[in-house]
Each structure stands twice: as C-alpha cells, then as structure tokens.
Write a protein that holds these residues in place. Structure first.
Motif, PDB file in Angstrom:
ATOM      1  N   GLU A  24       0.841  -1.189   0.000  1.00  0.00           N
ATOM      2  CA  GLU A  24       0.000   0.000   0.000  1.00  0.00           C
ATOM      3  C   GLU A  24       0.878   1.242   0.000  1.00  0.00           C
ATOM      4  O   GLU A  24       2.051   1.187   0.323  1.00  0.00           O
ATOM      5  CB  GLU A  24      -0.934   0.020   1.213  1.00  0.00           C
ATOM      6  CG  GLU A  24      -0.202   0.038   2.538  1.00  0.00           C
ATOM      7  CD  GLU A  24      -1.137  -0.054   3.719  1.00  0.00           C
ATOM      8  OE1 GLU A  24      -2.354  -0.163   3.536  1.00  0.00           O
ATOM      9  OE2 GLU A  24      -0.638  -0.006   4.843  1.00  0.00           O
ATOM     10  N   GLY A  25       0.297   2.334  -0.405  1.00  0.00           N
ATOM     11  CA  GLY A  25       0.995   3.610  -0.343  1.00  0.00           C
ATOM     12  C   GLY A  25       1.971   3.837  -1.486  1.00  0.00           C
ATOM     13  O   GLY A  25       1.931   3.176  -2.515  1.00  0.00           O
ATOM     14  N   HIS A  26       2.859   4.770  -1.250  1.00  0.00           N
ATOM     15  CA  HIS A  26       3.799   5.224  -2.272  1.00  0.00           C
ATOM     16  C   HIS A  26       4.816   4.166  -2.671  1.00  0.00           C
ATOM     17  O   HIS A  26       5.382   4.235  -3.754  1.00  0.00           O
ATOM     18  CB  HIS A  26       4.547   6.474  -1.798  1.00  0.00           C
ATOM     19  CG  HIS A  26       3.644   7.638  -1.543  1.00  0.00           C
ATOM     20  ND1 HIS A  26       2.952   8.258  -2.560  1.00  0.00           N
ATOM     21  CD2 HIS A  26       3.305   8.271  -0.396  1.00  0.00           C
ATOM     22  CE1 HIS A  26       2.224   9.233  -2.042  1.00  0.00           C
ATOM     23  NE2 HIS A  26       2.419   9.262  -0.738  1.00  0.00           N
ATOM     24  N   HIS A  27       5.073   3.213  -1.814  1.00  0.00           N
ATOM     25  CA  HIS A  27       6.105   2.213  -2.084  1.00  0.00           C
ATOM     26  C   HIS A  27       5.517   0.852  -2.425  1.00  0.00           C
ATOM     27  O   HIS A  27       6.182  -0.167  -2.280  1.00  0.00           O
ATOM     28  CB  HIS A  27       7.048   2.097  -0.884  1.00  0.00           C
ATOM     29  CG  HIS A  27       7.710   3.388  -0.538  1.00  0.00           C
ATOM     30  ND1 HIS A  27       8.696   3.944  -1.322  1.00  0.00           N
ATOM     31  CD2 HIS A  27       7.499   4.257   0.479  1.00  0.00           C
ATOM     32  CE1 HIS A  27       9.074   5.086  -0.801  1.00  0.00           C
ATOM     33  NE2 HIS A  27       8.365   5.313   0.296  1.00  0.00           N
ATOM     34  N   ALA A  28       4.297   0.831  -2.906  1.00  0.00           N
ATOM     35  CA  ALA A  28       3.612  -0.437  -3.179  1.00  0.00           C
ATOM     36  C   ALA A  28       4.366  -1.292  -4.197  1.00  0.00           C
ATOM     37  O   ALA A  28       4.482  -2.504  -4.018  1.00  0.00           O
ATOM     38  CB  ALA A  28       2.184  -0.180  -3.649  1.00  0.00           C
TER      39      ALA A  28
END
Length: 89
Positions: A24-28
């Motif tokens: 999840e998020g920006h580093h998915a």
C-alpha cells in the motif's frame, strides 16, 4: 473438510511480518517486488497459490502472484472447473 495446511511450516514467509505481503501507499511497487522475492525462494509456493485461488483470496501476494495475477488464475481455474462439470454431466 478442513484443508491440510501443514505445508505452511515450510513456507519462506514463516516468521515474516504478514504486512510485507499487503502493499500500500507510495512504495507499493517495491513492496510487491520484495514479497515476490521471498516467494521465489519458497519450496511451497504452489500450495500457497492453490490455497489463495481456491479460497478466493483477493488481497496481497500469495504464491508469488499479485492480486491481478491471482484473479487471472482464478478465472482460468473456475472456467476449467465449470467445463469439467459439464463434461461429467
């Protein structure tokens, strides 16, 4: 019938924080790649993938497959099962 899950003890992810397999998020993208690297070394990857497909798991990386890859396999599995049922009837 309760499925046999003894193979879980041999999984490469045993002891790894389960959140590592739910990106999840920006580093998915990086999270998915890291999860797949763990799966690539796993001796029970086929059992994990089969469990995820047959149980309808919708989230996370299972058996080295992303959510999208699991959905694609599930569609093939479901259509093959329907075809087999029609042939048996």
């Amino acid at each position: 019938m309760i499925p046999d899950t003894t193979w879980l003890q041999e999984a490469a992810c045993a002891g790894v924080d389960p959140r590592a397999f739910y990106a999840e998020g920006h580093h998915a993208v990086e999270q998915v790649a890291a999860a797949k690297r763990i799966c690539a070394l796993c001796p029970v990857r086929p059992q994990c993938a089969e469990m995820a497909i047959t149980s309808g798991e919708k989230w996370g990386v299972w058996g080295g497959m992303t959510q999208t890859e699991l959905r694609q396999r599930r569609r093939r599995f479901t259509s093959r099962a329907k075809s087999d049922m029609r042939e048996a009837a």
